[in-house]
Scaffold this active site. Structure first.
Site, short mmCIF file in Angstrom:
data_model
loop_
_atom_site.label_atom_id
_atom_site.label_comp_id
_atom_site.label_asym_id
_atom_site.label_seq_id
_atom_site.Cartn_x
_atom_site.Cartn_y
_atom_site.Cartn_z
N LYS A 176 0.87 -1.17 0.00
CA LYS A 176 0.00 0.00 0.00
C LYS A 176 0.91 1.23 0.00
O LYS A 176 1.68 1.45 0.94
CB LYS A 176 -0.90 0.04 1.23
CG LYS A 176 -1.73 1.33 1.32
CD LYS A 176 -2.43 1.50 2.65
CE LYS A 176 -3.20 2.82 2.70
NZ LYS A 176 -3.82 3.08 4.03
N GLY A 201 -2.80 4.43 -1.77
CA GLY A 201 -3.45 4.80 -0.52
C GLY A 201 -4.02 6.19 -0.53
O GLY A 201 -4.41 6.71 0.52
#
Length: 308
Positions: A176, A201
């Site tokens: 992420k 993200g």
């Protein structure tokens, strides 16, 4: 976990997952599991790919160990087959990261999200970080997802050569990337091993990231507009780029001005306004002021989201 089981999670690590908040009881200040379950039920009504528990949006750094386990267990009990529960387990020591990952497995998580240790940042060379992540992945009963937290927080940046190296470990299945830098995300996409999942993200950059080849996102803004973010992933997968872009234009300001601009307190205030359980952040975090609440209300309405 490595081999076929880790590979199956990697294949499912696409689309949009939501990093959930942690509601606290207004009287005791403890984690309110009843309110948490209500929030999770609301989110799971949208076709999201899964939940991320005890992440940055979930105030993981402020949770007690028993609260972390209770939150993971609540998510695991509610999520259906084919959707994921990922638990944040990053800690400053390799030993504690492994321990938290074992506890996450026991509580029912499918994978763990691990940010780099950053307290001794001046000593955290790529060599030491590689040793840390390899040791965690070798000992964790669950696949590991790397977490490049927003650089505004107390973290350090995972270099592209390091991410490329780690992407070749069978137990490390994705990342992420919350830096908010699409060119840097593109460097990761070009360098990682086949099958390694790259998730953005930043909720204002989902469309751009998908266009570059990212597999999806773990998006704080999905707490506020779960159906819309899931729809973006679906539409883009069908090649309906104009419709995807229109949704991005609507929800981008929610990320920029609420999620990024006001942080966890802003997300919690927004949840209250959409009829979910936001509540107070845990001290030392403080709630947003009344003028910010009205700003959030206006932003939600402009995005087409009904408020209470």
């Amino acid at each position: 976990m490595s081999g076929p089981q880790a590979e199956s999670v990697a294949l499912a690590l696409t689309g949009v997952l939501v990093p959930v908040t942690s509601p606290f009881d207004p009287v005791t200040g403890d984690l309110d599991v009843v309110a948490l379950r209500a929030n999770l039920t609301r989110l799971l009504a949208a076709p999201l790919q899964g939940l991320v528990v005890a992440g940055t949006t979930g105030e993981a750094a402020l949770l007690a160990p028993d609260e972390r386990k209770a939150a993971i267990r609540a998510a695991a009990e509610l999520v259906g087959d084919g959707r994921l529960v990922i638990a944040g387990t990053g800690a400053e020591s390799t030993r504690e990261t492994v321990r938290l990952s074992v506890e996450a497995a026991e509580a029912g998580a499918d994978a763990v999200l691990v940010q780099p240790p950053a307290y001794y940042r001046s000593e955290m060379s790529d060599r030491l970080l590689a040793l840390h992540y390899h040791a965690v992945a070798d000992s964790s009963p669950l696949p590991v997802v790397l977490y490049q937290a927003p650089l505004a927080y107390n973290t350090l940046e995972l270099s592209t050569p390091l991410v490329a190296q780690l992407s070749r470990h069978p137990g490390i299945v994705g990342i992420k990337d919350s830096r908010g830098k699409l060119p840097a995300l593109g460097e990761h996409l070009d360098a990682v091993a086949d099958g390694f999942r790259v998730l953005v993200g930043n909720g204002a950059q989902l469309y751009g990231a998908l266009e570059m080849g990212a597999d999806g996102g773990i998006l704080g803004v999905a707490n506020l507009v779960p159906a819309e973010t899931a729809e973006m992933s679906r539409l883009h997968g069908e090649g309906r780029h104009r419709e995807t872009g229109r949704i991005q234009e609507r929800i981008g300001p929610l990320h920029k001005q609420i999620v990024a601009g006001l942080g966890v307190p802003g997300v919690k205030a927004a949840l209250d306004l959409v009829g979910a359980s936001g509540g107070m952040p845990r001290p030392p975090l403080a709630p947003v002021d009344s003028s910010s609440v009205e700003k959030i209300r206006a932003l939600l309405r402009r995005a087409g989201t009904r408020t209470v």
